[in-house]
Every structure is written in C-alpha cells, then in structure tokens.
Design an enzyme around this catalytic site. Structure first.
Site: not given
Ligand SMILES: *Cc1c(COP(=O)(O)O)cnc(C)c1O
Length: 427
Positions: A144, A239, A267
């Site tokens: 994701y 990511d 995060k």
């Molecule tokens: C949470 C997450 C996102 C998205 O971040 P948001 O602040 O919810 O838009 C993207 N990549 C990873 C790996 C994530 O865990």
C-alpha cells in the site's frame, strides 16, 4: 465490556460521514462489530467513549512510537501554537527538521515536506517519472502506498480488507502504467523489465511490507531490486512511511544496507500530526519546482505545528540510545511468548516480525507474499481480535495490518496481554 456510547456515536456518524468513518479500516468491517470511538490516549493506553481502557497496539498506525501524548511533545505543540498555527511562508523550523533528517538518514541530500504518506508517494512517483522521462512503474501485490490512483491496484491494507483491490474511479489509462509483481519475487520484476524495455521509471516497494500484515523481504529481495533498477535505468523508491524512524532512525535503508533513490516518509515523522515527506539525492530532488520542472505544492506543507510535533518526536528518538533496542526487546518477547501460548493450544500460526512491526497469521505455512497472507485463516484472526478487544487490548482491526509496538508498552502491558491470550479459545 459495554459499548453503548460508541454504538450511538457510530449510528450518528453513519448519517453524516460515508460509512461513519474517515478512513475505511476503522469501520471494523473486516472483523465485524461496532467500531470503538476513542476519546483520549496516554502512554500505552487509549480510553473509549464508554470509559473502557485498552492497551494500544496500533499507536495511530505507527506515529505514537513513544506512546501517546508524550509530555515533551505535548508541551512543544502547546508552545508552538501560541506563536501561530500556519503562515504559508517558510519558517526556520522546516530547515531544522530537514537538517536533522538529512544528516542522520543515509543517502539523502534533500527532503520535501507534505501532509500525508499518500501525498509523499504520489509526489515521489511524479518526480521519478519527470526525472527518467518514463511512464510506467512497478508495484507489488499487497503493498500500500496511499490512495492515489496509480497505487490502487492490488493494494493491501483497507483495500485488501474490502476485497476490491481495483477501486472504481481509477481509470484504465492510469492502471495500465502500473505493473504488478509478487512480493519477494525478483524474477517477476526482471520479466517486467524485459517486456517493457526503456519504459519503467521506478519500482516502489515497502522494504518491510506492513499492509498485508507484516511480510519481510527474503532472499536478497531488496538487493535484487536495487540491481535490476541499476541495470535498467529505473529509480528504486523505498516507501518508508511505516519503516522510517521505526526500524531504525535511518529506516530500512540503514537496516538492510540497501540504497534507495527516493524515500517516502509519513507516520512517525509527524509525531501524531499530519505529515509526510519524500527525499533523495540532489541530482533527483533538484528536478522539483521551484528549482526544476516537476510541480508539487501544498498549502499546509511544512505546517509549524506539525513540524514541531515531528521535530520534537525525532529529537526524543535520537536522544534515547536504547529506544530501538527496547522496542525490539518488547516485540521479541511478545513474539516468543505468544507463539508459545498458541503452540500449547495447537493453534497453527505464523508470527512475522521485524523490529517493532509484527503480525500473526493463522496459517500453517510461511507468509511471504499477498497470496499467502490472504490464505491465512482470517476468521480465526477476527475471533482473536474480539477476544483481545473484549479484554482491553486493541489490535489493528484486520488480519492484513501490522501491530506497532510503542515504547510505552512495558512489562505490565506485556504480562496483561499474555494473560488475556492464555484465555483465548477458538470456537
Ligand atoms: C500509511 C501508509 C501510506 C499512506 O499514508 P497516509 O498518511 O495514510 O496517506 C503509504 N505507504 C505506506 C507504506 C503506509 O503504511
């Protein structure tokens, strides 16, 4: 435990907010039951609208790595607020946090702040396309990267929970530029490069996947991706929205000793306020506006309150030499002891863990990609989830999510958690 107030609040929210929530996984659709409305959190605990308290294993999906409402972060936010919430101009604070990150994370020269992980990943892809002059990207099933169009193709997390990996509203034109491969399968990636010569701008990957449950890279997966990118003139994007400042201050790049060309954050970097960021070497980042042609902007990017929360959190992390060691120890104990308890009950399971990210798959086989994660016994997970919830322990409400251990979880909380799991019976 009673959830009267949560139940009433959910009924009311349902009338005014789509599905009653502002992010799908919160609705408990995967595990069933009424979503719990929280009203406060401190340290290792959250308190809900009915005054039930929970040991928290989500920690806002990662940001509360130091535990909730850390007194020093709270004080810093309060103090900052008195000087103003937002100016729409540059501030010294932005350079301060940028400097701290660039100097302590391997392999990045510049960093651009945004307001979410989604924005960070979306912008990193645009930059990779602008830099390489190519259109296609490779992503992995179950990873994701936020909800921007290019990524909602076999995305994990909420999208996996709901079983519609391809969201309506994503155009065929966009989807055709996203190529898919199996996580941990570098051979498939090599095939994609062979079949799309000179067309692939970047590979984007969660260096430890957290959105199909926790899935670790195996057999030099990340090293092989690095090699394939080098051979094919594509950029490697890590990511690190989950792994950044969590596995180590330098994230997965540091832990696995693999260099990414671009790195995205979210995060932990915001300490609980809405922050994301993307970073890379000068030669790539110089392509961003206003210096370069790749456009990217944000009214609240670098917002002073958010920067203050992030900076204070990152400084506290830097100051505590034993933080990662302690987080690791807590998670290791949980991993080992939970495994022992489930074994004693003859419940087939796998615990995947890297540092303070972990999850349980109720499955006899190892889980190293999305298909294997999906084959786990998710109805057993849902039972497990509700047993823990009813006993004051808050896990992520889906078997496709990762638990995030915070520094506030100590012996007492571990003992309580194990005691509750000992009483678990699968019916
Ligand atoms: C949470 C997450 C996102 C998205 O971040 P948001 O602040 O919810 O838009 C993207 N990549 C990873 C790996 C994530 O865990």
């Amino acid at each position: 435990m009673l959830y009267q107030r949560s139940s009433a609040l959910f009924d009311e929210a349902y009338q005014y907010i789509p599905g009653g929530v502002n992010s799908p996984v919160r609705a408990f659709k995967s595990v069933g039951g009424v979503p719990i409305f929280m009203k406060s959190a401190k340290g290792a605990y959250m308190t809900d609208a009915d005054d039930n308290t929970y040991i928290d294993y989500i920690n806002s999906w990662g940001p509360a790595i130091l535990g909730h409402t850390h007194p020093e972060v709270l004080e810093a936010i309060q103090k900052q607020a008195e000087s103003g919430f937002s100016f729409g101009t540059p501030t010294e604070l932005e350079t301060e946090i940028a400097k701290l990150i660039v100097k302590n994370v391997p392999n990045i020269d510049q960093i651009r702040m945004v307001s979410s992980g989604t924005e960070a990943c979306m912008s990193a892809i645009r930059l990779a396309r602008g830099f390489t002059g190519r259109d296609k990207i490779i992503k992995f099933e179950g990873c994701y990267h936020g909800h921007s169009d290019s990524f909602l193709i076999k995305a994990g997390s909420g999208a996996a929970t709901f079983g519609n990996p391809n969201s309506p509203g994503v155009t065929a034109g966009t989807a055709k530029d996203t190529l898919l491969a199996r996580y941990n399968d570098a051979e498939q990636v090599a095939d994609l490069f062979r079949h799309n010569p000179g067309e692939i701008a970047a590979i984007i990957v969660e260096p430890v996947a957290g959105n199909m449950g926790c899935v670790l890279p195996e057999n030099n997966f990340l090293q092989n991706l690095r090699k394939l990118c080098d051979e094919n003139g594509a950029l490697l994007i890590f990511d690190e929205v989950m792994t950044g400042f969590r596995l180590a201050f330098g994230g997965a790049q540091e832990v696995f000793n693999v260099k990414a060309d671009l790195v995205t954050y979210g995060k932990v970097i915001g300490g609980g306020l809405p922050v994301g960021a993307f970073a890379g070497r000068n030669e790539i980042m110089d392509h961003l506006a206003p210096k370069g042609g790749v456009y990217q902007a944000g009214t609240l990017s670098g917002n002073p309150l958010a920067m203050r929360a992030g900076l204070t959190t990152l400084e506290l992390i830097r100051k505590d030499e034993n933080l990662y060691q302690n987080l690791n120890k807590t998670a290791e104990t949980l991993d080992f002891e939970i495994g022992k308890i489930l074994n004693s009950k003859n419940i087939e399971h796998r615990i995947n863990r890297k540092g303070s990210m972990m999850s349980i798959f109720f499955h006899v086989n190892a889980v190293s990609n999305f298909e294997e994660a999906a084959n786990a016994n998710h109805s057993l997970f849902n039972n497990f989830f509700h047993h823990l919830l009813a006993n004051g322990i808050y896990l992520p409400p889906s078997g496709f999510e990762t638990w995030f251990i915070s520094a506030a979880i100590k012996e007492n909380e571990i003992d309580r958690t194990l005691e509750v799991i000992r009483k678990f019976e699968y019916s």
